[in-house]
Design a protein around this motif. Structure first.
Motif, PDB file in Angstrom:
ATOM      1  N   SER A  73       0.813  -1.223   0.000  1.00 36.88           N
ATOM      2  CA  SER A  73       0.000   0.000   0.000  1.00 36.88           C
ATOM      3  C   SER A  73       0.846   1.272   0.000  1.00 36.88           C
ATOM      4  CB  SER A  73      -0.924   0.008   1.223  1.00 36.88           C
ATOM      5  OG  SER A  73      -0.172   0.203   2.418  1.00 36.88           O
ATOM      6  N   ILE A  74       2.134   1.133   0.268  1.00 34.12           N
ATOM      7  CA  ILE A  74       3.026   2.302   0.285  1.00 34.12           C
ATOM      8  C   ILE A  74       3.643   2.450  -1.100  1.00 34.12           C
ATOM      9  CG2 ILE A  74       5.055   3.348   1.373  1.00 34.12           C
ATOM     10  CD1 ILE A  74       4.476   1.558   3.815  1.00 34.12           C
ATOM     11  N   LYS A  75       3.223   3.430  -1.839  1.00 38.46           N
ATOM     12  CA  LYS A  75       3.649   3.626  -3.221  1.00 38.46           C
ATOM     13  C   LYS A  75       5.138   3.974  -3.304  1.00 38.46           C
ATOM     14  CE  LYS A  75      -0.495   2.983  -4.826  1.00 38.46           C
ATOM     15  NZ  LYS A  75      -0.819   1.734  -5.571  1.00 38.46           N
ATOM     16  N   ASP A  76       5.782   3.434  -4.351  1.00 35.42           N
ATOM     17  CA  ASP A  76       7.190   3.713  -4.613  1.00 35.42           C
ATOM     18  C   ASP A  76       7.284   4.542  -5.895  1.00 35.42           C
ATOM     19  OD1 ASP A  76       9.904   3.775  -4.924  1.00 35.42           O
ATOM     20  OD2 ASP A  76      10.202   1.597  -4.962  1.00 35.42           O
ATOM     21  N   TYR A  77       7.724   5.764  -5.737  1.00 35.38           N
ATOM     22  CA  TYR A  77       7.808   6.683  -6.880  1.00 35.38           C
ATOM     23  C   TYR A  77       9.226   6.803  -7.432  1.00 35.38           C
ATOM     24  CZ  TYR A  77       3.198   8.107  -5.198  1.00 35.38           C
ATOM     25  OH  TYR A  77       1.885   8.109  -4.792  1.00 35.38           O
ATOM     26  N   ARG A  78      10.141   5.919  -7.004  1.00 35.68           N
ATOM     27  CA  ARG A  78      11.546   6.057  -7.401  1.00 35.68           C
ATOM     28  C   ARG A  78      11.845   5.476  -8.780  1.00 35.68           C
ATOM     29  NH1 ARG A  78      14.279   3.000  -2.580  1.00 35.68           N
ATOM     30  NH2 ARG A  78      12.574   1.601  -3.172  1.00 35.68           N
ATOM     31  N   ASN A  79      10.965   4.622  -9.262  1.00 35.98           N
ATOM     32  CA  ASN A  79      11.157   3.993 -10.574  1.00 35.98           C
ATOM     33  C   ASN A  79      12.471   3.195 -10.633  1.00 35.98           C
ATOM     34  OD1 ASN A  79      10.261   3.349 -13.165  1.00 35.98           O
ATOM     35  ND2 ASN A  79      11.478   4.990 -14.098  1.00 35.98           N
ATOM     36  N   ILE A  80      12.773   2.493  -9.517  1.00 36.65           N
ATOM     37  CA  ILE A  80      13.968   1.655  -9.449  1.00 36.65           C
ATOM     38  C   ILE A  80      13.573   0.223  -9.805  1.00 36.65           C
ATOM     39  CG2 ILE A  80      15.782   0.720  -7.963  1.00 36.65           C
ATOM     40  CD1 ILE A  80      15.535   3.238  -6.273  1.00 36.65           C
ATOM     41  N   LYS A  81      14.340  -0.415 -10.664  1.00 36.96           N
ATOM     42  CA  LYS A  81      14.068  -1.800 -11.046  1.00 36.96           C
ATOM     43  C   LYS A  81      15.035  -2.746 -10.335  1.00 36.96           C
ATOM     44  CE  LYS A  81      12.071  -0.859 -15.585  1.00 36.96           C
ATOM     45  NZ  LYS A  81      12.141  -1.149 -17.049  1.00 36.96           N
ATOM     46  N   ALA A  82      14.476  -3.828  -9.814  1.00 36.77           N
ATOM     47  CA  ALA A  82      15.302  -4.836  -9.141  1.00 36.77           C
ATOM     48  C   ALA A  82      15.851  -5.813 -10.176  1.00 36.77           C
ATOM     49  CB  ALA A  82      14.469  -5.584  -8.102  1.00 36.77           C
ATOM     50  N   ASP A  83      17.169  -5.967 -10.192  1.00 36.34           N
ATOM     51  CA  ASP A  83      17.799  -6.876 -11.154  1.00 36.34           C
ATOM     52  C   ASP A  83      17.792  -8.298 -10.591  1.00 36.34           C
ATOM     53  OD1 ASP A  83      19.150  -7.974 -13.258  1.00 36.34           O
ATOM     54  OD2 ASP A  83      21.129  -7.247 -12.625  1.00 36.34           O
ATOM     55  N   TYR A  84      16.595  -8.880 -10.482  1.00 39.43           N
ATOM     56  CA  TYR A  84      16.490 -10.225  -9.917  1.00 39.43           C
ATOM     57  C   TYR A  84      17.094 -11.273 -10.845  1.00 39.43           C
ATOM     58  CZ  TYR A  84      12.666 -11.375 -13.089  1.00 39.43           C
ATOM     59  OH  TYR A  84      11.915 -11.646 -14.207  1.00 39.43           O
ATOM     60  N   GLU A  85      17.016 -11.038 -12.160  1.00 39.28           N
ATOM     61  CA  GLU A  85      17.596 -11.998 -13.108  1.00 39.28           C
ATOM     62  C   GLU A  85      19.106 -12.063 -12.926  1.00 39.28           C
ATOM     63  OE1 GLU A  85      16.616 -14.185 -15.183  1.00 39.28           O
ATOM     64  OE2 GLU A  85      14.456 -13.840 -15.285  1.00 39.28           O
ATOM     65  N   GLY A  86      19.713 -10.902 -12.730  1.00 39.65           N
ATOM     66  CA  GLY A  86      21.160 -10.875 -12.513  1.00 39.65           C
ATOM     67  C   GLY A  86      21.536 -11.611 -11.238  1.00 39.65           C
ATOM     68  N   LEU A  87      20.725 -11.442 -10.201  1.00 41.16           N
ATOM     69  CA  LEU A  87      20.992 -12.117  -8.934  1.00 41.16           C
ATOM     70  C   LEU A  87      20.861 -13.632  -9.077  1.00 41.16           C
ATOM     71  CD1 LEU A  87      21.567 -11.857  -5.901  1.00 41.16           C
ATOM     72  CD2 LEU A  87      19.098 -11.730  -5.541  1.00 41.16           C
ATOM     73  N   LEU A  88      19.854 -14.066  -9.821  1.00 42.93           N
ATOM     74  CA  LEU A  88      19.631 -15.502 -10.019  1.00 42.93           C
ATOM     75  C   LEU A  88      20.790 -16.179 -10.732  1.00 42.93           C
ATOM     76  CD1 LEU A  88      15.849 -15.777 -11.010  1.00 42.93           C
ATOM     77  CD2 LEU A  88      16.937 -16.718  -8.967  1.00 42.93           C
ATOM     78  N   ARG A  89      21.495 -15.440 -11.557  1.00 41.25           N
ATOM     79  CA  ARG A  89      22.564 -16.047 -12.355  1.00 41.25           C
ATOM     80  C   ARG A  89      23.915 -16.065 -11.629  1.00 41.25           C
ATOM     81  NH1 ARG A  89      18.675 -18.339 -14.788  1.00 41.25           N
ATOM     82  NH2 ARG A  89      17.355 -16.946 -16.029  1.00 41.25           N
ATOM     83  N   THR A  90      23.990 -15.505 -10.459  1.00 38.42           N
ATOM     84  CA  THR A  90      25.279 -15.462  -9.756  1.00 38.42           C
ATOM     85  C   THR A  90      25.575 -16.801  -9.082  1.00 38.42           C
ATOM     86  OG1 THR A  90      24.221 -14.631  -7.746  1.00 38.42           O
ATOM     87  CG2 THR A  90      25.078 -12.994  -9.311  1.00 38.42           C
ATOM     88  N   PRO A  91      26.837 -17.209  -9.041  1.00 39.44           N
ATOM     89  CA  PRO A  91      27.196 -18.455  -8.347  1.00 39.44           C
ATOM     90  C   PRO A  91      26.832 -18.429  -6.871  1.00 39.44           C
ATOM     91  CG  PRO A  91      28.989 -17.719  -9.762  1.00 39.44           C
ATOM     92  CD  PRO A  91      27.983 -16.612  -9.748  1.00 39.44           C
ATOM     93  N   ILE A  92      26.863 -17.238  -6.272  1.00 34.97           N
ATOM     94  CA  ILE A  92      26.569 -17.162  -4.848  1.00 34.97           C
ATOM     95  C   ILE A  92      25.122 -17.545  -4.548  1.00 34.97           C
ATOM     96  CG2 ILE A  92      25.948 -14.700  -4.832  1.00 34.97           C
ATOM     97  CD1 ILE A  92      27.389 -14.496  -2.143  1.00 34.97           C
ATOM     98  N   MET A  93      24.203 -17.234  -5.492  1.00 30.58           N
ATOM     99  CA  MET A  93      22.807 -17.629  -5.321  1.00 30.58           C
ATOM    100  C   MET A  93      22.668 -19.144  -5.415  1.00 30.58           C
ATOM    101  SD  MET A  93      19.634 -17.177  -4.752  1.00 30.58           S
ATOM    102  CE  MET A  93      18.959 -15.519  -5.006  1.00 30.58           C
ATOM    103  N   GLU A  94      23.334 -19.747  -6.373  1.00 30.42           N
ATOM    104  CA  GLU A  94      23.288 -21.206  -6.504  1.00 30.42           C
ATOM    105  C   GLU A  94      23.858 -21.865  -5.251  1.00 30.42           C
ATOM    106  OE1 GLU A  94      24.714 -24.735  -9.580  1.00 30.42           O
ATOM    107  OE2 GLU A  94      25.874 -22.878  -9.436  1.00 30.42           O
TER     108      GLU A  94
END
Length: 263
Positions: free
Chosen positions: A207-228
């Motif tokens: 319910s708390i709107k975010d007006y920063r227009n920031i995108k989360a690079d979740y795809e980049g995080l998923l591809r890191t060895p540390i995530m695996e």
């Protein structure tokens, strides 16, 4: 009764019947001894009956504690079964660059990994009886021994759960905090397994709107060895916890059967 015996002895002495007096006196002593033995036996029966009641009440209360344990173990089993499913899903996406999750699905599958379960040991009845020394008069020594081992083995659950908590705090949270959490919506917590209702929390965040227009690079995080590495490490710990939970469930069921047989 005592006055009657005394009068009989006095009459025998007065009549000069010494031999009969001694025989009577010996018989009187035997009667008194028999009376004392009977009284002692009755007292022993009463004490044994009281001890039996105390022991029966103890096992009845232990059974209630075990039923509480049983419900908690069901929850723990569900918690780690689901956790492994979520880890499996994420690892599948990590290892296959040809498929994408979408930010909403990513949030739904990573959010449950922030949660852990706190083990509860319902051993009040057992510890109270142990501290008071009530066990000393119990007959079911073998069953007490098995109960003692069951409660002592709680440390295995505690250590397994603590290992997962430390891994979350030291590895997962720092990894996820590299992303802004504006991926969270009212649906993000839908897969969370938790004893409390957490949906209001996610509704509030959404319910708390975010007006920063920031995108989360979740795809980049998923591809890191540390995530695996994290997913595999968490999965290993979760399988370990699940195995200990299953063993404890089996032991609990065996104890319940033996307590029912005792009743």
């Amino acid at each position: 009764m005592i006055k009657l015996f005394r009068n009989i002895r006095q009459n025998l002495l007065a009549q000069g019947k010494t031999t009969r007096y001694f025989k009577y006196a010996i018989g009187e002593i035997i009667l008194v001894v028999i009376g004392i033995l009977i009284a002692l036996q009755i007292n022993n029966w009463n004490e044994e009956r009281k001890e039996k009641i105390v022991e029966k009440n103890f096992f009845e209360n232990v059974r209630i504690d075990l039923e509480k344990d049983e419900e908690k173990l069901k929850y723990y089993h569900k918690f780690y079964t689901k956790r492994i499913e979520y880890l499996d899903t994420l690892l599948t996406y990590v290892r296959n660059p040809n498929i994408t999750m979408g930010i909403e699905k990513f949030g739904m599958y990573v959010e449950p990994l922030f949660y852990a379960s706190d083990p509860t040991n319902n051993n009040t009845t057992f510890e109270s009886a142990k501290t008071s020394g009530t066990f000393n008069n119990f007959k079911e020594k073998e069953l007490l021994k098995e109960l003692s081992q069951y409660y002592a083995d709680f440390t295995l659950i505690d250590k397994a759960f603590s290992s997962v908590v430390r891994f979350i705090e030291n590895q997962f949270e720092p990894l996820m905090y590299t992303l802004p959490e504006n991926y969270m919506t009212a649906q993000t917590g839908i897969l969370v397994v938790n004893e409390g209702d957490v949906q209001d929390f996610y509704k509030k965040i959404a319910s708390i709107k975010d007006y920063r227009n920031i995108k989360a690079d979740y795809e980049g995080l998923l591809r890191t060895p540390i995530m695996e590495n994290y997913l595999i490490g968490d999965m290993g710990r979760s399988f370990g916890a699940l195995g200990i939970i299953t063993v404890r469930q089996d032991l609990l069921e065996q104890l319940k059967v033996k307590i029912e047989q005792y009743d």
